[in-house]
Motif scaffolding. Structure first.
Motif, mmCIF file in Angstrom:
data_model
loop_
_atom_site.group_PDB
_atom_site.id
_atom_site.type_symbol
_atom_site.label_atom_id
_atom_site.label_comp_id
_atom_site.label_asym_id
_atom_site.label_seq_id
_atom_site.Cartn_x
_atom_site.Cartn_y
_atom_site.Cartn_z
ATOM 1 N N PRO A 46 -5.178 53.343 49.667
ATOM 2 C CA PRO A 46 -4.979 53.072 51.092
ATOM 3 C C PRO A 46 -6.251 53.212 51.917
ATOM 4 O O PRO A 46 -7.110 54.035 51.614
ATOM 5 N N LEU A 58 6.322 50.707 48.061
ATOM 6 C CA LEU A 58 6.471 49.890 46.849
ATOM 7 C C LEU A 58 5.217 49.999 45.988
ATOM 8 O O LEU A 58 5.288 50.209 44.767
ATOM 9 N N LEU A 241 -3.870 47.056 40.642
ATOM 10 C CA LEU A 241 -2.680 46.323 41.069
ATOM 11 C C LEU A 241 -2.705 46.187 42.585
ATOM 12 O O LEU A 241 -2.830 47.173 43.296
ATOM 13 N N LYS A 283 0.064 47.816 59.435
ATOM 14 C CA LYS A 283 -0.360 48.995 60.181
ATOM 15 C C LYS A 283 -0.839 48.629 61.579
ATOM 16 O O LYS A 283 -0.571 49.333 62.537
#
Ligand code: ATP
Ligand code: MG
Length: 565
Positions: A46, A58, A241, A283
């Motif tokens: 993140p 997820l 991923l 966000k």
């Protein structure tokens, strides 16, 4: 190895892949083929520029979940390359949310900023290989020479600077000799590539700004694609991923890996983002809702943030199960809110004690019940689970029921209380409405009822049957407080940032009456309020309880109403 054995291994491999999503299949394949020594490491990366939302959940479930299945590490890595937007508050909230979701990064906590030194050296390596150059065009010129989807870009006049000149300028950029934007470092790839990401992307920029981790050490910062790829490779990630919007960046990701000396060659695999109907998962857009005062903060219970869902009362297990059901695909999709809600309902049904609470009270006086008398009745905490025990319910002459459980002029499908009709009070007696009392505005303020003493639940001798049982609380024994009901933030199914906000996304009820046993509830306790839904104690003020509604029960009455229309 005999023929039988190899056939067996082939069969077992096929067995291994069966029913698995494409990411797990690829990982199995890579491990079996000995790529990166048959090792697996994933990461969740993140940017600490906001709180995490359901979409991130997820990604967390995929990255941490897969690593767990293989007993492999998953890094929590903060992609902190943009000090202008990042903060310690976000870093802390992200760690809290990942933990709350039930995942553990162990010793594998990292920051892109931990690698700033190595990333800088790798930039030097590109310059030395004549694969990067310092460009001194203005940002306007950079924009205008990128070309479009249909036309190639234009080479920079600075593209052929010598390696020595590039090294010198880059060193001076690092030493703070230039203003923001005066120069950038670009990878030298291909200005005419059909993929815009390969048209000499910027890999370093000058930014005179302190960083929340490295302080004033740097005034040049690596760009996202460069920092991200190198961080993956440097920490040993084998499978990177990410969401589909990075598909077009994969050639650049691979170009960096192919052209630099790196310890690992991770494989990037993309999957589709999770979007949930009636909400937004970005966000930036969520921050706008806060800035404009539409919600109270990142953890407002209406927000699709992990902290908002937590405050709303969603259990972590339900969010994990929801992510499992959503699965991994390559197709963009918008998941129905009802899938999230039904998952929450399922989990709460098994674990929540039942209780009675009246959200919008209507007073009843039972005229033939002795004034001042209290009788203690018993109710099970869970209809299907004896082990959850039971509780005491005081019963008396004055009780409260839901306003909606009475209709003065009932439809023919309405089987609850109406003038002259009978209804069962759960765990108690059958009552009959004898009289309706109204105020000067013609509003119903009280019902006078009678009760049948032979109809006591469990022990009454009467065989009388009624069509409906309603919940109630004894007025003098009840506790008060507030209840917050939530609806979606947007009425549009697939809202854009300028879609109108739902004006009724929060409804505050300030006259609820809870049964006496709830005086023992603690902040965070969850209950099923019979016939009303699932609720969580959000705050306790003195002896008042403030509940948030987590999710409704299935509303059969609404269905009946709909059918009639
Ligand atoms: P936002 O658009 O909300 O700012 P982001 O992608 O910029 O999201 P990051 O902090 O970069 O946010 O995301 C961390 C990881 O979470 C990335 O790997 C990203 O692909 C993934 N992610 C972000 N949003 C979603 C989503 N809606 N569904 C699935 N994964 C997501
Ligand atoms: Mg991002």
């Amino acid at each position: 190895m005999g023929k039988g054995a190899s056939r067996k291994s082939f069969m077992s491999k096929k067995e291994k892949y069966r029913g698995k999503d494409f990411i797990r299949q690829m990982i199995h394949h890579d491990i079996d083929s000995g790529i990166n020594d048959g090792r697996l490491a994933t990461r969740f990366p993140p940017e600490p520029n906001g709180y995490l939302h359901i979409g991130h959940a997820l990604s967390i479930c995929i990255n941490f979940g897969i690593a767990k299945e293989f007993d492999a590490p998953c890094y929590l890595r903060f992609d902190d390359t943009n000090p202008a937007k990042e903060s310690e508050e976000y870093v802390n909230s992200i760690m809290e949310d990942v933990k709350w979701l039930g995942f553990d990064w162990g010793n594998n906590l990292a920051h892109a900023s931990d690698y700033f030194g190595s990333i800088h050296e790798l930039a030097l390596e590109l310059i030395e290989k004549d694969l990067a150059y310092v460009d001194s065009q203005t940002s306007e010129e950079l924009k205008n020479t990128r070309g479009t989807l249909n036309t190639p870009g234009t080479k920079s006049p600075y593209r052929d600077r010598s390696i020595a000149e590039n090294l010198g300028l880059f060193e001076r950029m690092k030493n703070g000799e230039f203003e923001n934007g005066e120069h950038v470092l670009r990878a030298k790839i291909d200005m005419s590539s059909p993929n815009i990401n390969l048209r000499d992307p910027i890999i370093y920029r000058i930014l005179h700004m302190d960083h929340q981790k490295t302080g004033e050490e740097w005034c040049i910062y690596p760009m996202y694609d460069f920092a991200h790829t190198l961080s993956d490779a440097l920490e040993g990630t084998t499978h990177s991923l990410c969401t589909l919007e990075f598909e077009d960046h994969r050639p650049l990701y691979e170009w960096f890996l192919d052209n630099l000396s790196l310890p690992t060659k991770p494989r990037q695999i993309e999957f589709s983002r999770l979007n949930v109907e009636h909400t937004i998962t970005s966000k930036r857009k969520l921050a706008e809702l806060i800035d404009s005062g539409h919600v109270e903060g990142w953890d407002d219970p209406r927000m699709p943030t992990i902290s908002g869902l937590r405050k709303r009362g969603y259990p972590a297990s339900a969010i994990r199960e929801f992510c499992r059901r959503v699965g991994i695909t390559k197709k963009d999709k918008s998941i129905e809110m009802s899938l999230l809600e039904s998952t929450v309902r399922e989990q709460l049904d098994a674990s929540c004690n039942r209780a009675m609470a009246i959200l919008k009270p209507l007073k009843i006086t039972i005229k033939n019940y002795p004034e001042g008398e209290t009788e203690i009745l018993e109710a099970k905490n869970h209809p299907k689970n004896e082990e959850m025990g039971s509780r005491e319910l005081p019963f008396s002459q004055n009780i409260l029921i839901e306003k909606d459980d009475f209709m003065e002029n009932p439809d023919k499908d309405f089987f609850r209380l109406s003038p002259g009709s009978e209804v069962r009070l759960r765990y108690a007696y059958i009552i009959k409405c004898e009289e309706v009392i109204k105020n000067e505005n013609d509003e119903i303020v009280e019902l006078i009822c009678s009760y049948d003493p032979d109809t006591k639940s469990g022990s009454g001798t009467s065989t009388k049957k009624v069509k409906s049982a309603i919940h109630w609380v004894s007025e003098n024994h009840s506790i008060g407080g507030k209840v917050n009901l939530f609806e979606t933030l947007y009425t549009d199914q697939n809202p854009k940032s300028d879609s109108p906000l739902n004006p009724d996304s929060i409804i505050e009820l300030d006259q609820p009456a809870y049964e006496q046993s709830l005086s023992k509830a603690k902040i965070g306790s969850r209950f099923q309020f019979e016939r009303n839904g699932y609720f969580i104690v959000d705050q306790i003020e003195g002896d008042e309880l403030i509940f948030n509604r987590i999710v409704t029960l299935k509303d059969t009455w609404a269905k009946i109403q709909k059918k009639k229309k």
